[in-house]
Structure formats: structure tokens, C-alpha cells
Design a protein around this motif. Structure first.
Motif, short mmCIF file in Angstrom:
data_model
loop_
_atom_site.label_atom_id
_atom_site.label_comp_id
_atom_site.label_asym_id
_atom_site.label_seq_id
_atom_site.Cartn_x
_atom_site.Cartn_y
_atom_site.Cartn_z
N MET A 157 0.83 -1.21 0.00
CA MET A 157 0.00 0.00 0.00
C MET A 157 0.86 1.26 0.00
O MET A 157 1.05 1.89 1.04
CB MET A 157 -0.91 0.04 1.25
N ARG A 159 0.10 4.08 -0.80
CA ARG A 159 -0.70 5.23 -0.34
C ARG A 159 -0.51 5.47 1.15
O ARG A 159 -0.62 6.60 1.62
CB ARG A 159 -2.18 4.97 -0.63
N HIS A 293 -6.86 5.53 7.96
CA HIS A 293 -6.81 5.83 6.53
C HIS A 293 -8.17 6.35 6.06
O HIS A 293 -9.18 5.67 6.14
CB HIS A 293 -6.37 4.62 5.70
N ALA A 296 -11.33 5.16 2.62
CA ALA A 296 -12.52 4.30 2.52
C ALA A 296 -13.64 4.93 3.36
O ALA A 296 -14.63 4.29 3.71
CB ALA A 296 -12.22 2.89 2.99
N ARG A 312 -20.09 6.08 8.15
CA ARG A 312 -19.15 6.89 8.93
C ARG A 312 -19.35 8.35 8.62
O ARG A 312 -18.49 8.99 7.99
CB ARG A 312 -17.71 6.50 8.58
N SER A 344 -9.20 -4.77 6.71
CA SER A 344 -10.07 -3.63 6.39
C SER A 344 -11.53 -4.06 6.43
O SER A 344 -11.85 -5.22 6.63
CB SER A 344 -9.76 -3.08 5.01
N TRP A 347 -15.80 -1.58 2.88
CA TRP A 347 -15.93 -0.26 2.25
C TRP A 347 -14.79 0.04 1.28
O TRP A 347 -14.71 1.14 0.73
CB TRP A 347 -16.08 0.83 3.30
N ASN A 351 -12.99 2.78 -2.45
CA ASN A 351 -11.58 3.13 -2.46
C ASN A 351 -11.05 3.06 -3.89
O ASN A 351 -10.31 2.16 -4.26
CB ASN A 351 -10.84 2.16 -1.52
N CYS A 397 -5.56 2.70 -2.18
CA CYS A 397 -4.51 2.28 -1.24
C CYS A 397 -3.32 1.63 -1.95
O CYS A 397 -2.18 1.81 -1.52
CB CYS A 397 -5.03 1.23 -0.27
N1 ARG Z 1 -9.57 1.41 7.42
C1 ARG Z 1 -10.31 1.37 6.18
C2 ARG Z 1 -11.52 0.47 6.29
O1 ARG Z 1 -11.46 -0.56 6.87
C3 ARG Z 1 -9.46 0.87 5.08
C4 ARG Z 1 -8.64 1.93 4.51
C5 ARG Z 1 -7.65 1.38 3.62
N2 ARG Z 1 -6.85 2.42 3.08
C6 ARG Z 1 -5.56 2.37 2.90
N3 ARG Z 1 -4.97 3.43 2.38
N4 ARG Z 1 -4.84 1.33 3.25
O2 ARG Z 1 -12.55 0.79 5.77
#
Ligand code: ARG
Length: 412
Positions: A157, A159, A293, A296, A312, A344, A347, A351, A397
Motif C-alpha cells: 500500500m 498510499r 486511513h 474508505a 461513517r 479492512s 468499504w 476506495n 490504497c
Molecule cells: N480502514 C479502512 C476500512 O477498513 C481501510 C482503509 C484502507 N486504506 C488504505 N490506504 N490502506 O474501511
């Protein structure tokens, strides 16, 4: 490859054909004049190129994408089951972490993820994007600093760890111990970008000693976490700055960030001071028991266009209404439970990666989400990375945009 290099090559080819077609004296004269001209063009171009063609240049999430780093699943390891990991993973997978922590993810699964990501890369290339990859690293190797011991995780990732703001590429300090040395996979690329003119910054490395974590963070139920998140209490303390790059999202001069399990207030402060008065950094909060992050939760996909997670809600939505932005609610994800999501939620459906304002790379299996984009007049480029998703991310990501064609503007 730098454009400067290609200009030089182009002119020398012209010079070559000139020499081939003329008698000796003329050959020498024209070679000299071509050489002078070449030098002139080169200096002219280099000044101009320096201004406009630094390989690293991106101001937002939607300008025309020219070059991107795509992560790797190779050698990906399950992080050791430490407090900060526990605070951010679903209870359902805790036995998995207990069993595999510090070891590679299941081999067959990773093989599939590798294939999917190769396919994603070739689709990006077909769309005209230059694709770059991090180095292959042995993540399983144990390491030790004066403050802690760990093993690595992955370079899946980009990102999470790299953010480009204008001509600058910033390495995030990270907050998980298993990610302390993750930047090493990107150093070959970053050195190259630096040589070609990019500004390169590594945010202060945290010690990641025990003081950075609330070792007694109570995390038995989602309800507990909701309560704690509401009070602004997270597993990371304010011992020192920490952040993951993926808690930031860019819209030109305005950059949005959330305090999360991995990004603390000192980390946000560091970024704010680092960017200086040219940028406005806005802290957003969401009803999210598990913030980690932002992409998402609140994904900015165009000038004044956001896809927001209805599970959210953002507590500062009025700011976006006031600015005249359009906020579209993401459809409920349709993913089945057949394949695990170790890191994760579902969601990941929202993304997505914008290739420009009118093209989006999104999940082939998420039909309602694809429909939403089509209704917005955005062409979908459907790709299937379901096994790769298991490692905690989808298209946003799995990438860091290195260069998008466009200028720094205000949209907010
Ligand atoms: N924490 C986020 C979720 O579970 C996932 C985000 C993933 N993003 C990232 N850049 N790794 O919805």
C-alpha cells in the motif's frame, strides 16, 4: 526517464541524419551549427522542463494521471499481533493474527494477489499511465532498534506511506512497528525521482517505544472503540509525531486529514507546519470506531466532488455544503464473505483511483458502485483485485500517484 534526456536524444538524431546527407565541409559546418542549436535548445528546454516536468508533481486526487507507483504483494507478512495492530483489526481475525503474526500471509492467496495486481498494472498501462513498482523486500526478516523488535509487513500500500504534494514526495513516519522500515522498498524509486528534480522529505522517524502506545487501550467491543474514538482517544498517544500518509487526502491548496489510530495530533501539526501557509490543512472527524486511513471513509474524486461512507458520517459536513461541494453517498458494498478481509472493512468498494475526472478504476464486482459512477458521468474501468483486497486496500490504497497533469488551485 527524464524529458530532458529525450530532448537530447531527439536532437542528436537530427544531427546524425544531417551529417549523413552532406559533403564533408558542409557536414562539419552543419554539425557545429546543429551542436550549437542543440545546446541552445537543451538549455532552453532544461530551464523550462525544470519548471514544468519534474517527475513528481501532483496536487489532487483527480487530475490526469501520468505516473503511479503500484504496491507489491510479494513476501507480504502478517504483522505481529501487537497492541496497535489489535486496536485496528476485527475480532473475527484475531485468531488468524495469533497464528500467522510475523509469518508470511498464506502463500496461495498471495500468489493470486500478485497476479491480480499485475493485471491491474497492465490495465493502467493500457490507459496510458506509467507504472512503477517498489523493490522486492524480505519482510519476514527480524529487526531491532534500541526501542523495539519486530518483523516487517509489506510494500502493498504505497498510499499509506508516500504522499506527493506538488513537487515534493514525503515519506510518512508510520505508527505500526512492523512498518518502521517499509520506506526501504521505495528508496530506489525515490532516489531516482530526487535525481530528476523532486523534493524529497522523510518525516521525523518516531522511536515507536512503548510510550507511543496506550498499552491498556480497552478494545473488547466495537462499542468500546466508538466511545473512545468519540472522546478522541486512540491507541497511539501524543508521545511523538506519527502518521500514515493515507490519513490525508488532497484537493489542491486544501488538504484534509483525520486523527486516527495511526495519525496523532502531533503528526498533523508536523504536516501543517511543514506545508506552511500555502496550504490549508483541515482536520475532519467521522463517526468511526476504527479510523485508519481516510480513503474508505471520505474519498475526494473530483473538484468539489466527494464519495462519502454513509456508515461513517462526517461531523464537519456543513463545511462542504458551504463550499458548494457535491457529496455522494457510497452504495452499500456487495462483497461476499468468501474471501477474507484481514485488514479492512468492505468499504474498499469506494476506495477507487481516478485516472482523470472522467475515468475511474473500480471494483468489477461492486455493481452498485459502478452504477453510481456511471450516473455521475464517469467511465468505469472495472478491475478485479479481490485477493489483493485481503491485504487491506483497493485501488487508492494500492497506489501513490507520482504525477498528475495539473496546477495547484483552490477548490474549497
Ligand atoms: N480502514 C479502512 C476500512 O477498513 C481501510 C482503509 C484502507 N486504506 C488504505 N490506504 N490502506 O474501511
Amino acid at each position: 526517464m527524464s524529458c530532458f534526456g529525450s530532448v537530447v536524444r531527439l536532437v542528436s538524431q537530427a544531427q546524425l541524419s544531417c551529417i549523413r546527407s552532406k559533403p564533408l565541409l558542409q557536414k562539419i559546418c552543419s554539425a557545429v551549427s546543429v551542436a550549437t542549436r542543440r545546446q541552445h535548445v537543451a538549455t532552453q528546454m532544461s530551464a523550462q522542463e525544470e519548471k514544468t516536468k519534474i517527475p513528481v508533481s501532483s496536487h489532487n486526487e483527480w487530475d490526469l494521471l501520468e505516473e503511479v507507483i503500484v504496491g507489491r504483494a510479494e513476501n507480504a507478512c502478517v504483522p505481529e499481533f501487537t497492541t496497535e495492530v489489535k486496536a485496528n483489526t476485527y475480532e473475527k481475525y484475531w485468531p488468524f493474527y495469533q497464528k500467522y503474526g510475523g509469518k508470511p500471509f498464506p502463500k496461495k492467496h498471495i500468489q493470486k494477489a500478485v497476479e491480480e495486481v499485475e493485471e491491474m498494472c497492465s490495465i493502467l498501462q493500457q490507459e496510458g499511465v506509467v507504472v512503477r513498482r517498489p523493490d522486492v523486500v524480505e519482510w519476514e526478516k527480524a529487526f531491532e532498534t534500541p526501542d523495539f523488535k519486530s518483523r516487517g509487513m509489506y510494500a502493498a500500500m504505497p498510499r499509506d506511506i508516500l504522499i506527493v504534494i506538488g513537487n515534493e514526495i514525503i515519506e510518512a513516519p508510520m505508527a505500526w512497528r512492523s512498518r518502521f522500515f517499509e520506506y526501504r522498498a521505495y528508496r530506489s524509486l525515490i532516489k531516482e525521482y530526487f535525481t530528476e528534480g523532486a523534493k524529497w522529505t522523510a518525516a521525523p522517524k518516531p522511536l515507536m517505544s512503548d510510550e507511543l502506545y496506550d498499552m491498556n487501550y480497552p478494545m473488547h467491543s466495537v462499542q468500546d472503540r466508538h466511545e473512545l474514538a468519540k472522546k478522541g482517544q486512540f491507541v497511539t498517544t501524543e508521545f511523538e509525531p506519527c502518521f500514515d500518509a493515507a490519513d490525508f487526502i488532497r484537493a489542491g491548496r486544501d488538504i484534509f486529514v483525520q486523527r486516527s489510530q495511526v495519525t496523532n495530533l502531533m503528526g498533523i501539526k508536523w504536516m501543517e507546519r511543514h506545508l506552511g501557509p500555502e496550504y490549508n490543512l483541515h482536520q475532519l472527524t467521522f463517526k468511526d470506531p476504527n479510523p485508519m486511513h481516510i480513503d474508505a471513509t471520505f474519498n475526494i474524486i473530483g473538484p468539489g466532488l466527494v464519495v462519502a461512507n454513509p456508515d461513517r458520517p462526517c461531523n464537519e459536513m456543513h463545511l462542504f455544503k458551504k463550499a458548494g461541494w457535491t457529496v455522494v453517498e457510497a452504495p452499500t458494498p456487495t462483497r461476499s464473505d468468501d474471501l477474507p478481509l484481514w485488514m479492512s472493512s468492505k468499504w474498499l468498494s469506494m476506495n477507487v483511483l481516478m485516472l482523470d475526472e472522467e475515468r475511474v478504476m473500480c471494483d468489477k464486482n461492486e455493481i452498485p458502485t459502478m452504477k453510481m459512477f456511471e450516473e455521475l458521468g464517469i467511465t468505469t474501468i472495472p478491475v478485479d483485485i479481490q485477493h489483493a483486497n485481503s491485504l487491506g486496500g483497493a485501488f487508492h490504497c494500492w497506489t501513490t500517484d507520482v504525477r498528475r497533469r495539473g496546477e495547484l488551485k483552490s477548490y474549497f
